[in-house]
Design a protein around this motif. Structure first.
Motif, short mmCIF file in Angstrom:
data_model
loop_
_atom_site.label_atom_id
_atom_site.label_comp_id
_atom_site.label_asym_id
_atom_site.label_seq_id
_atom_site.Cartn_x
_atom_site.Cartn_y
_atom_site.Cartn_z
N TRP A 231 74.87 26.87 -50.68
CA TRP A 231 73.83 27.89 -50.84
C TRP A 231 73.27 28.27 -49.48
N GLY A 232 72.94 29.55 -49.32
CA GLY A 232 72.36 30.01 -48.05
C GLY A 232 73.26 29.68 -46.89
N ALA A 233 74.54 30.04 -47.04
CA ALA A 233 75.57 29.55 -46.13
C ALA A 233 75.50 30.11 -44.72
N SER A 234 74.69 31.14 -44.50
CA SER A 234 74.52 31.65 -43.14
C SER A 234 73.16 31.28 -42.56
N VAL A 314 78.10 20.19 -54.29
CA VAL A 314 77.14 21.28 -54.08
C VAL A 314 76.19 20.89 -52.97
N PHE A 315 76.08 21.75 -51.97
CA PHE A 315 75.12 21.57 -50.88
C PHE A 315 73.86 22.32 -51.26
N GLU A 316 72.91 21.60 -51.85
CA GLU A 316 71.70 22.18 -52.45
C GLU A 316 70.50 22.08 -51.53
N THR A 337 74.22 17.24 -53.75
CA THR A 337 73.32 16.66 -52.76
C THR A 337 72.17 17.64 -52.53
N THR A 338 70.96 17.12 -52.48
CA THR A 338 69.81 18.01 -52.45
C THR A 338 68.79 17.59 -51.40
#
Length: 445
Positions: A231-234, A314-316, A337-338
């Motif tokens: 998420w929000g990869a940039s 998931v990279f949360e 992972t959060t």
């Protein structure tokens, strides 16, 4: 401060020269004030303006204690914890300083009516306290933000588990958005020689956080071939997660919010990019009700990029807005992972998709000493690159924090402290030329 800056910019200064410098009585620092902690009471989070709460003050140089170092800060950067500090959410950071101040006579220094904020720096060691042997005045350094006491056995296997673990510049005072910073000496790491001051200051917190969350055995333990939803990869965190996935042989599925951010992900080498705004994903019908149909539509879109496979990791970090979808799209036995929860801390998800499919949720917070060192080592070797998009003056830190708060930025935003201009501090020009396109990737958008 002029003598300090002259010594840093001189090619001939020695450790003895730095040790002989007189320290100023005060320095300029970005602060928030305790008597303003209620200034945004009643406002929605989005309407709280860091430009109103962030100050540039002259503050006294703090006393140097055992195992500590004073660092002349050439550059720093803005992280989301600086935004939280500036809008006094979820709590005022003065509660952290008050609690820390009760720990010992030495920590009383931190409990002040002002908070010098900032959790990144690149600069030069000025003084070291008793018991410091690995660092000397004149050493060029970056600092990670893990502050621990290490008096409990709980933290000896993983320093993040120390009961007195704190984030420097957020839960402690004398942070990096200033001309001088006070750190524990074990926060110091070598400055990557091919980077300028502002570039070297940018990765610290977010690079180490992404490393632990995604790569480390304390996080997801990513391996080659894993499908990783980012998420929000940039953004500040996601841009490093994307690089770690690509460097580690995984398959990042990058979620962004604009065509420009999609282009950045592709420039980093990612092929699977989802613009959630363009594709109209709305995971919540209203404030109280999520929409499982949107989770399913999102999962179907992901499988178009993966050859029909579901997500391994998931990279949360957005939190409330995305967490239900994250749990749903993860494969059986997969991992979420959060950290951070920038869209809200109260996560909701359908537990049937977790418990019956044997998925795992792992909480991840910054990084331990070794993880931070390894993350910085990858920067120094040119395997992972800064994602600096814009640099502000110390006077404009409020605007920098506002831009991060409103998601108007790409990657990381830097702040010049003592450095008079951008581009200074490069010691290995040959290595820099090898990686110049990657170094400037976020600046060229």
């Amino acid at each position: 401060m002029k003598e300090i800056l002259d010594a840093i910019q001189s090619q001939d200064s020695t450790a003895a020269d730095f040790a002989a410098l007189s320290l100023p009585e005060s320095y300029r620092a970005i602060t928030v004030h305790k008597d303003e902690a209620e200034m945004f009471a009643g406002l929605e989070t989005r309407d709280k303006d860091p430009r109103k709460s962030i100050h540039l003050d002259d503050v006294p140089v703090p006393e140097l204690g055992p195992g500590e170092a004073l660092v002349a800060v050439m550059a720093s950067s803005v992280n989301y914890n600086s935004v939280w500090t500036s809008i006094f959410e979820p709590v005022s950071t003065f509660s952290f300083l008050e609690r820390y101040g009760k720990l010992s006579e030495l920590t009383k220094r931190h409990d002040l009516p002002y908070h010098v904020i900032g959790s990144d720096l690149a600069g030069v060691v000025l003084r070291t306290g008793p018991g410091v042997n690995a660092w000397n005045p004149g050493d060029e350094v970056v600092a990670h933000c893990l502050s621990v006491e290490l008096e409990s056995s709980d933290g000896h296997n993983d320093t993040m588990l120390d009961p007195e673990q704190r984030i420097w510049g957020f839960e402690t005072n004398f942070g990096g958005l200033a001309e001088i910073a006070l750190v524990k000496s074990n926060q110091l790491m070598p400055k990557p020689k091919h980077l300028s001051w502002e570039e070297a200051a940018a990765p610290g917190l977010v690079n180490s956080t992404a490393y632990r969350q995604l790569v480390s055995r304390n996080g997801a333990g990513m391996k080659q071939g894993d499908n990783v939803l980012i998420w929000g990869a940039s953004g500040g965190l996601g841009s490093y997660a994307t690089q770690f996935a690509l460097a580690g042989g995984a398959n990042p599925i990058c979620v962004v919010s604009s065509p420009e951010k999609a282009d950045i992900c592709r420039a980093m080498g990612a092929e699977a990019v989802i613009d959630r705004n363009a594709e109209g994903y709305k995971f919540w019908k209203d404030e109280r009700t999520q929409d499982p149909k949107e989770w399913k539509r999102f999962g179907k879109r992901i499988r178009e990029f993966t050859g029909g496979e579901d997500i391994d990791i998931v990279f949360e970090h957005p939190g409330r807005e995305t967490f239900g979808a994250s749990v749903y799209v993860t494969r059986k036995g997969g991992t979420i992972t959060t950290c951070a929860s920038t869209s809200g801390y109260m996560h909701e998800y359908d537990n049937r998709y977790l418990w019956m499919s044997l998925k795992r949720i792992i909480g991840s917070h910054f990084a331990n000493y070794r993880e931070a060192w390894e993350a910085n080592r990858l920067i120094a070797k040119g395997k992972i690159h800064p994602t600096l998009s814009k640099t502000y003056s110390l006077e404009d830190t409020g605007q920098a924090a506002y831009d991060v708060h409103r998601n108007l930025h790409q990657g990381k935003v830097g702040v010049l402290a003592l450095a008079p201009r951008e581009g200074l501090g490069v010691r290995d020009q040959e290595m820099r030329e090898q990686h110049i396109d990657a170094i400037n990737r976020f600046r060229n958008v």
